[in-house]
Design an enzyme around this catalytic site. Structure first.
Site, PDB file in Angstrom:
ATOM      1  N   HIS A  80      48.335  35.643  22.065  1.00 19.91           N
ATOM      2  CA  HIS A  80      48.911  36.979  22.065  1.00 19.91           C
ATOM      3  C   HIS A  80      48.256  37.894  21.022  1.00 19.91           C
ATOM      4  O   HIS A  80      47.819  38.986  21.369  1.00 19.91           O
ATOM      5  CB  HIS A  80      50.431  37.011  21.948  1.00 19.91           C
ATOM      6  CG  HIS A  80      50.867  38.440  22.008  1.00 19.91           C
ATOM      7  ND1 HIS A  80      50.972  39.136  23.182  1.00 19.91           N
ATOM      8  CD2 HIS A  80      51.051  39.336  21.030  1.00 19.91           C
ATOM      9  CE1 HIS A  80      51.229  40.398  22.926  1.00 19.91           C
ATOM     10  NE2 HIS A  80      51.286  40.562  21.631  1.00 19.91           N
TER      11      HIS A  80
ATOM     12  N   TYR B 142      45.835  41.935  20.539  1.00 17.54           N
ATOM     13  CA  TYR B 142      45.782  42.999  19.524  1.00 17.54           C
ATOM     14  C   TYR B 142      44.425  43.050  18.834  1.00 17.54           C
ATOM     15  O   TYR B 142      43.998  44.107  18.387  1.00 17.54           O
ATOM     16  CB  TYR B 142      46.932  42.846  18.523  1.00 17.54           C
ATOM     17  CG  TYR B 142      48.226  43.266  19.162  1.00 17.54           C
ATOM     18  CD1 TYR B 142      48.420  44.597  19.510  1.00 17.54           C
ATOM     19  CD2 TYR B 142      49.206  42.359  19.491  1.00 17.54           C
ATOM     20  CE1 TYR B 142      49.562  44.998  20.163  1.00 17.54           C
ATOM     21  CE2 TYR B 142      50.359  42.752  20.148  1.00 17.54           C
ATOM     22  CZ  TYR B 142      50.527  44.071  20.486  1.00 17.54           C
ATOM     23  OH  TYR B 142      51.647  44.471  21.142  1.00 17.54           O
TER      24      TYR B 142
ATOM     25  N   PHE C 110      47.061  43.349  33.061  1.00 14.24           N
ATOM     26  CA  PHE C 110      46.061  43.337  31.977  1.00 14.24           C
ATOM     27  C   PHE C 110      44.728  43.972  32.362  1.00 14.24           C
ATOM     28  O   PHE C 110      43.902  44.186  31.495  1.00 14.24           O
ATOM     29  CB  PHE C 110      45.906  41.948  31.339  1.00 14.24           C
ATOM     30  CG  PHE C 110      45.458  40.840  32.230  1.00 14.24           C
ATOM     31  CD1 PHE C 110      44.221  40.865  32.834  1.00 14.24           C
ATOM     32  CD2 PHE C 110      46.281  39.743  32.434  1.00 14.24           C
ATOM     33  CE1 PHE C 110      43.809  39.831  33.636  1.00 14.24           C
ATOM     34  CE2 PHE C 110      45.873  38.702  33.246  1.00 14.24           C
ATOM     35  CZ  PHE C 110      44.629  38.748  33.848  1.00 14.24           C
ATOM     36  N   HIS C 111      44.550  44.326  33.633  1.00 17.08           N
ATOM     37  CA  HIS C 111      43.379  45.181  33.895  1.00 17.08           C
ATOM     38  C   HIS C 111      43.633  46.605  33.426  1.00 17.08           C
ATOM     39  O   HIS C 111      42.692  47.375  33.228  1.00 17.08           O
ATOM     40  CB  HIS C 111      42.979  45.143  35.373  1.00 17.08           C
ATOM     41  CG  HIS C 111      42.230  43.902  35.734  1.00 17.08           C
ATOM     42  ND1 HIS C 111      42.848  42.749  36.124  1.00 17.08           N
ATOM     43  CD2 HIS C 111      40.894  43.605  35.720  1.00 17.08           C
ATOM     44  CE1 HIS C 111      41.945  41.803  36.351  1.00 17.08           C
ATOM     45  NE2 HIS C 111      40.757  42.292  36.099  1.00 17.08           N
TER      46      HIS C 111
ATOM     47  N   ARG D 201      48.751  34.643  41.419  1.00 18.98           N
ATOM     48  CA  ARG D 201      47.455  34.932  40.809  1.00 18.98           C
ATOM     49  C   ARG D 201      46.630  33.646  40.771  1.00 18.98           C
ATOM     50  O   ARG D 201      47.105  32.599  41.193  1.00 18.98           O
ATOM     51  CB  ARG D 201      47.639  35.493  39.391  1.00 18.98           C
ATOM     52  CG  ARG D 201      48.164  34.460  38.413  1.00 18.98           C
ATOM     53  CD  ARG D 201      48.342  35.010  37.010  1.00 18.98           C
ATOM     54  NE  ARG D 201      47.080  35.102  36.285  1.00 18.98           N
ATOM     55  CZ  ARG D 201      46.956  34.963  34.955  1.00 18.98           C
ATOM     56  NH1 ARG D 201      48.029  34.716  34.214  1.00 18.98           N
ATOM     57  NH2 ARG D 201      45.796  35.071  34.362  1.00 18.98           N
ATOM     58  N   ARG D 202      45.399  33.749  40.290  1.00 15.44           N
ATOM     59  CA  ARG D 202      44.524  32.593  40.125  1.00 15.44           C
ATOM     60  C   ARG D 202      44.448  31.767  41.404  1.00 15.44           C
ATOM     61  O   ARG D 202      44.535  30.539  41.375  1.00 15.44           O
ATOM     62  CB  ARG D 202      45.016  31.712  38.969  1.00 15.44           C
ATOM     63  CG  ARG D 202      44.893  32.395  37.635  1.00 15.44           C
ATOM     64  CD  ARG D 202      45.265  31.500  36.474  1.00 15.44           C
ATOM     65  NE  ARG D 202      44.506  31.879  35.293  1.00 15.44           N
ATOM     66  CZ  ARG D 202      44.642  31.335  34.106  1.00 15.44           C
ATOM     67  NH1 ARG D 202      45.497  30.375  33.904  1.00 15.44           N
ATOM     68  NH2 ARG D 202      43.909  31.742  33.092  1.00 15.44           N
TER      69      ARG D 202
HETATM   70  C1  HEM Z   1      34.729  45.619  38.303  1.00 17.80           C
HETATM   71  C2  HEM Z   1      35.776  45.383  37.553  1.00 17.80           C
HETATM   72  C3  HEM Z   1      36.723  44.230  37.764  1.00 17.80           C
HETATM   73  C4  HEM Z   1      37.186  43.672  38.909  1.00 17.80           C
HETATM   74  C5  HEM Z   1      36.884  44.088  40.338  1.00 17.80           C
HETATM   75  C6  HEM Z   1      38.066  42.586  38.544  1.00 17.80           C
HETATM   76  C7  HEM Z   1      38.752  41.767  39.445  1.00 17.80           C
HETATM   77  C8  HEM Z   1      39.613  40.742  39.112  1.00 17.80           C
HETATM   78  C9  HEM Z   1      40.464  40.016  40.023  1.00 17.80           C
HETATM   79  C10 HEM Z   1      40.579  40.269  41.516  1.00 17.80           C
HETATM   80  C11 HEM Z   1      41.150  39.089  39.309  1.00 17.80           C
HETATM   81  C12 HEM Z   1      42.242  38.157  39.800  1.00 17.80           C
HETATM   82  C13 HEM Z   1      41.781  36.808  40.126  1.00 17.80           C
HETATM   83  C14 HEM Z   1      42.905  35.845  40.419  1.00 17.80           C
HETATM   84  O1  HEM Z   1      44.004  35.923  39.836  1.00 17.80           O
HETATM   85  O2  HEM Z   1      42.675  34.940  41.262  1.00 17.80           O
HETATM   86  C15 HEM Z   1      40.717  39.212  37.942  1.00 17.80           C
HETATM   87  C16 HEM Z   1      41.165  38.424  36.900  1.00 17.80           C
HETATM   88  C17 HEM Z   1      40.892  38.683  35.562  1.00 17.80           C
HETATM   89  N1  HEM Z   1      40.168  39.740  35.053  1.00 17.80           N
HETATM   90 FE1  HEM Z   1      39.146  41.114  36.115  1.00 17.80          FE
HETATM   91  N2  HEM Z   1      38.115  42.503  37.174  1.00 17.80           N
HETATM   92  C18 HEM Z   1      37.311  43.496  36.671  1.00 17.80           C
HETATM   93  C19 HEM Z   1      37.095  43.772  35.336  1.00 17.80           C
HETATM   94  C20 HEM Z   1      37.694  43.112  34.297  1.00 17.80           C
HETATM   95  C21 HEM Z   1      37.549  43.471  32.921  1.00 17.80           C
HETATM   96  C22 HEM Z   1      36.720  44.641  32.399  1.00 17.80           C
HETATM   97  C23 HEM Z   1      38.278  42.566  32.210  1.00 17.80           C
HETATM   98  C24 HEM Z   1      38.485  42.471  30.731  1.00 17.80           C
HETATM   99  C25 HEM Z   1      37.771  43.022  29.803  1.00 17.80           C
HETATM  100  C26 HEM Z   1      38.849  41.626  33.140  1.00 17.80           C
HETATM  101  C27 HEM Z   1      39.615  40.533  32.793  1.00 17.80           C
HETATM  102  C28 HEM Z   1      40.180  39.647  33.685  1.00 17.80           C
HETATM  103  C29 HEM Z   1      40.914  38.459  33.294  1.00 17.80           C
HETATM  104  C30 HEM Z   1      41.188  37.978  31.876  1.00 17.80           C
HETATM  105  C31 HEM Z   1      41.349  37.850  34.469  1.00 17.80           C
HETATM  106  C32 HEM Z   1      42.197  36.586  34.607  1.00 17.80           C
HETATM  107  C33 HEM Z   1      41.375  35.393  34.801  1.00 17.80           C
HETATM  108  C34 HEM Z   1      42.227  34.175  34.990  1.00 17.80           C
HETATM  109  O3  HEM Z   1      43.286  34.236  35.609  1.00 17.80           O
HETATM  110  O4  HEM Z   1      41.812  33.135  34.475  1.00 17.80           O
HETATM  111  N3  HEM Z   1      38.483  42.000  34.402  1.00 17.80           N
HETATM  112  N4  HEM Z   1      39.793  40.243  37.836  1.00 17.80           N
HETATM  113 CU   LIG Z   2      51.351  38.409  24.864  1.00 18.78          CU
END
Ligand code: HEM
Ligand SMILES: [Cu+2]
Length: 553
Positions: free
Chosen positions: A228, A232, A380-381, A442-443
């Protein structure tokens, strides 16, 4: 950074160090957006994974890369570079030791390499939270531990520099941007002890087969002790820009310096003892501790409200000085033609919505409705994916011209990128929030889930995930083009200084305790002991360390 930019010395050696951090950060973000785009397309029914194998061997391999590259690498490298820069310029003092500064960078790169090899090779497809009993190659854990240790060296480097400044300026208020950067690293250094303990005592010995098994609950508890406050660690550097730089871009002045200090001191004391709000659904932690963490989570929302008030008041006074009128219409009079400012103000707008969905997550009982659904990435996006990422992009729109001495290659492309990110993210994240409320997990490689056929409601919304992501991805390409072309092809010299806001109300007359360290560190320590001591003691003393590892990919 209260002094006007032109009066500041140029710290050439520090600039180079910052540039090195930025290069790595940007490469990580690039990998992050490409993998994100693949995920979103998959959700919208376009499965490109067979086309990118063997580079990315599965949805979950890509998702692990996406999480690690975005939230661990892009953020950490950017922050280490940016806050080093902010500190030396705010203190107008060079780094106490350039060798230490580079040692931190070197260790961080070494850690990244060691992590990246198993990660790219599909030997660490455990997502960025690496929850056991999923078991990665030991190098993955060792590498991440080195990255964490490198951040401690950054802390050391900044505090030593501060000591030099303090000796030369007894009795003076620490310049705001430096004060905030130091708090950010101090907070993170305490917070990261959880993840370090998880790695050193549980995961690394287990991955090396020195331990018979592991304990998922203890590992998760130590992870979220750091996890968490990690949010921050990402957010405070964005706030530093909003407090000490954006007001300059909007019209020169921050509304209140002491209020800004109060909010950061509250972050120092309240960021850590709240991590169990990620474990509301975990068995084995007594509900009274979950409730305490829920209350403290609402408390840590307060300094974000202070920030919102202070920053919006600064924007408003800037806009009114430019002829802005009306209760809300002044907003249109901000200098929207400046891509750096536009990026950061739009980041703030989406962050307000992220705050709202965060309150839902934080509520002990309401959380159960959204737990582990698409709502969570929707949330968180908006926060790390936009409030932080779009702000950092906005910062690079002045920082990279400043460091390279070359004017931004194409201001219009930069502006377009900013708006594409904003609109794309609004669509993308709204769709994920809605899908979460409809119960979509998710995931999950949702496009190939057999139960998708039974969910006409989800099917109606999923294409929007793809459309939002297409705008986001197009925007990102505009971003990377602008940055690469600025460095490689821009022929105009950059006529740019460091944005350094003046203050409407300065710290003079505020209680001196707002510029002390020990009282706040002691309060932070006591709150951590109270909120975590009993749970961790109980888990450590009863942990069977008997769970076998699994490789599920
Ligand atoms: C083009 C931009 C982006 C797209 C299209 C995108 C798309 C996605 C999608 C669809 C998921 C969900 C996957 C799932 O739950 O199965 C995901 C998860 C995630 N995204 Fe993004 N994302 C983008 C940019 C970012 C950025 C800039 C960050 C952070 C700086 C970020 C951090 C995360 C994180 C931490 C997860 C979770 C991963 C997990 O569950 O282990 N994303 N993203
Ligand atoms: Cu938290």
């Amino acid at each position: 950074m209260q002094s006007p930019p032109s009066a500041a010395l140029a710290f050439t050696a520090e600039n180079r160090l910052t540039a090195a951090y930025l290069i790595v950060a940007l490469i990580a973000l690039f990998v992050g957006v490409v993998t994100g785009f693949l995920q979103a397309l998959e959700h919208a029914g376009i499965n490109l994974y067979p086309k990118v194998a063997p580079l990315i061997q599965s949805y979950y391999h890509g998702l692990s890369l996406h999480g690690v590259m975005n939230v661990l690498v892009w953020t950490t490298f950017f922050i280490s570079g940016f806050l080093t820069f902010a500190t030396v310029y705010a203190l107008n003092t060079p780094l106490q030791s350039m060798a230490l500064g580079w040692a931190a960078f070197g260790l961080m790169i070494a850690g990244l390499m060691v992590t990246a090899i198993p990660l790219l090779g599909n030997q660490a497809t455990v997502l960025f939270t690496f929850y056991p009993p999923m078991k990665a190659h030991s190098a993955f854990y060792v590498g991440l531990t080195l990255v964490v240790a490198a951040t401690w060296l950054v802390t050391l480097s900044l505090f030593r520099t501060y000591r030099v400044w303090r000796a030369q300026h007894p009795g003076e208020w620490t310049p705001l941007a430096a004060f905030m950067a130091l708090i950010t690293f101090a907070m993170w250094t305490i917070a990261s002890l959880g993840i370090a303990a998880e790695m050193l005592f549980l995961l690394i010995p287990w991955a090396l087969d020195w331990l018979p098994g592991t304990d998922a609950l203890l590992a998760r508890t130590l992870f979220w002790f750091s996890g968490h406050p990690l949010v921050y660690f990402w957010l405070l550097p964005a706030y530093i820009s909003w407090y000490t730089m954006v007001p300059y871009q909007a019209g020169r002045r921050l509304f209140s310096d002491p209020m800004a200090r109060v909010s950061f001191l509250l972050f120092l004391t309240l960021s850590i003892p709240v991590g169990i709000h990620h474990q509301y659904a975990d068995p084995g932690i007594h509900q009274s501790w979950k409730l305490l963490h829920a209350f403290l989570t609402f408390a840590v929302f307060f300094p974000s409200l202070l920030t919102f008030f202070n920053v919006v008041a600064s924007l408003e006074s800037g806009a009114r000085a430019r002829g802005g009128r009306g209760l809300l219409l002044w907003f249109t009079r901000l200098p929207w033609g400046d891509p750096s400012l536009a990026a950061q103000v739009l980041a703030m707008v989406l962050f307000a919505f992220g705050g709202i969905s965060g309150l839902v997550n934080a509520s002990y009982n309401v959380n159960l409705v959204v737990h582990n659904t698409a709502w969570v990435p929707g949330h968180f996006h908006l926060t790390v994916g936009t409030a932080v990422t779009l702000t950092f992009m906005g910062i690079t729109y002045w920082l990279i011209p400043y460091l390279s001495g070359r004017a931004l290659w194409n201001r219009h492309l930069a502006l377009m990128q900013v708006w594409l990110w904003f609109i794309g993210m609004a669509i993308f994240s709204n769709s994920l929030h809605r899908l979460g409320l409809l119960g979509m997990p998710r995931r999950t490689m949702i496009g190939s889930a057999s139960y998708l056929a039974l969910q006409p409601d989800w099917q109606g919304v999923l294409p929007l995930v793809g459309w939002g992501a297409t705008l986001l991805f197009t925007g990102s390409l505009g971003y990377f083009t602008t940055i690469v072309m600025t460095v490689a092809a821009s022929r105009q010299p950059a006529a740019i200084g460091i944005p350094a806001a003046e203050v409407l109300a300065g710290p003079e007359g505020a209680p001196r305790i707002l510029d002390r360290w020990w009282p706040w560190l002691v309060v932070a320590g006591l709150l951590i002991l109270l909120a975590y001591g009993p749970t961790i003691a109980e888990l450590v003393s009863t942990s069977p360390l008997s769970a076998p590892g699994y490789r599920v990919w």
